[in-house]
Design an enzyme around this catalytic site. Structure first.
Site, PDB file in Angstrom:
ATOM      1  N   ASP A 171       0.851  -1.189   0.000  1.00 56.56           N
ATOM      2  CA  ASP A 171       0.000   0.000   0.000  1.00 56.56           C
ATOM      3  C   ASP A 171       0.889   1.242   0.000  1.00 56.56           C
ATOM      4  O   ASP A 171       1.739   1.395   0.904  1.00 56.56           O
ATOM      5  CB  ASP A 171      -0.842  -0.026   1.280  1.00 56.56           C
ATOM      6  CG  ASP A 171      -2.201   0.600   1.102  1.00 56.56           C
ATOM      7  OD1 ASP A 171      -2.496   1.087  -0.005  1.00 56.56           O
ATOM      8  OD2 ASP A 171      -2.966   0.575   2.085  1.00 56.56           O
ATOM      9  N   GLU A 187     -14.327   0.344  -0.873  1.00 56.11           N
ATOM     10  CA  GLU A 187     -14.471   0.318   0.592  1.00 56.11           C
ATOM     11  C   GLU A 187     -15.697   1.104   1.029  1.00 56.11           C
ATOM     12  O   GLU A 187     -15.856   2.287   0.673  1.00 56.11           O
ATOM     13  CB  GLU A 187     -13.199   0.890   1.257  1.00 56.11           C
ATOM     14  CG  GLU A 187     -13.299   0.890   2.780  1.00 56.11           C
ATOM     15  CD  GLU A 187     -11.958   1.046   3.496  1.00 56.11           C
ATOM     16  OE1 GLU A 187     -10.908   1.053   2.819  1.00 56.11           O
ATOM     17  OE2 GLU A 187     -11.982   1.161   4.736  1.00 56.11           O
TER      18      GLU A 187
END
Ligand code: KIV
Length: 304
Positions: free
Chosen positions: A98, A197
């Site tokens: 990430d 998300e």
């Protein structure tokens, strides 16, 4: 230059590694993709043994591992250490690093420089970055440079202040349409997969249907092509409440606490260690050792 077989060159898939192209085939076969976060070698090894397809070394590490209140403070150097450790534990799953806040927002060049670090220094297979809009050119630059990129839309924790907190996103038609368009643009820019998300399931499902690349949902319902959960959430290692989209599969926090309390009590009571936790020495050697100590003591006495 020769490369040893167990140490593939950066960017070269290790033997037994899931091929990146297999993800789109899993989507085509409607076989859900299992992704989980991990932050060290043991968690990488366990996620691999459990059959996870993708391991995300999430910048959630800033909160779950490093104790910060948000993901924003995560640094490149910290993420490199964690990704390298995960990579040592995991063989088959794709390891996605990430990109932390500040590592890709400034320019394509900086994004490229930092993504290359993840591949070369940490052995990551791919990187993930949050957002669309100006980030589309980052995706194009990285993919153009041969670096696979996973996108991330919806609740993007690096922008939590801008979003007004950890809240579900895409609940108005206008916002949902923006995410839909952004998802198509990220696919067009070259992303191999997209995290959605905390968006309503019907929105995530429509986006998933519209894309050729797989979507990985977290709090986005069963219409996504795969799911991801944060290690500490799913294993019950988080202190305090977890988001409603988390399914907790174990309560390791209380198991660990119980074990630690027993250990502390055993040390204090003398119940640990027992003979089986120690190493033996032959009686002859022990006798020689004692004799050596006695001789040393009398030599010292004579000198005084
Ligand atoms: O950092 C992270 O763990 C993530 C997942 C929640 C997708 O971005």
């Amino acid at each position: 230059m020769s490369t040893r077989p167990h140490e593939p060159a950066p960017g070269t898939p290790a033997p037994g590694k899931l091929a990146l192209t297999e993800l789109a085939e899993l989507k085509a076969r409607r076989q859900p993709i299992a992704m989980v976060t991990a932050y060290d070698a043991p968690s990488g090894r366990l996620a691999d043994a459990a059959g996870a397809d993708i391991i995300l070394v999430g910048d959630s590490a800033a909160m779950t591992v490093l104790g910060h209140d948000s993901t924003v403070p995560a640094t490149m150097d910290e993420m490199i250490v964690l990704t390298r450790a995960v990579n040592r534990g995991a063989r088959r799953p794709l390891v996605v690093a990430d990109m932390p806040f500040g590592s890709f927002q400034v320019s394509d060049e900086e994004a490229m420089h930092n993504a290359i670090r993840f591949l070369k220094e940490a052995g990551a297979d791919a990187v993930k970055l949050e957002g669309a809009g100006p980030m589309l050119s980052r995706v194009q630059a990285l993919v153009g440079g041969g670096i696979p990129v996973m996108g991330h839309l919806g609740l993007t924790p690096q922008s939590v202040t801008l979003l007004g907190g950890y809240k579900p996103q895409g609940r108005t038609a206008a916002q949902a349409t923006r995410f839909y368009d952004a998802a198509l643009a990220l696919e067009q820019a070259g992303c191999f997969s997209l995290v959605l998300e905390a968006v309503p399931p019907p929105v995530a499902a429509r986006i998933s249907q519209a894309l050729r690349i797989p979507t990985i949902g977290i709090g986005a319902g069963a219409g996504c092509d795969g799911q991801v959960l944060v290690w500490h959430d799913l294993l019950g290692l988080t202190s305090g409440p977890v988001p409603r989209f988390v399914k907790q599969y174990a309560n390791l926090g209380s198991t660990i606490l119980g074990a630690l309390k027993s250990y502390v009590a055993d040390v204090r009571s003398g119940a640990f260690p027992e003979p089986q936790h120690t190493y033996t020495m032959s009686a002859e050697e022990l006798e020689l050792f004692e004799a050596e100590l006695a001789a040393g003591a009398s030599r010292r006495q004579r000198r005084e």
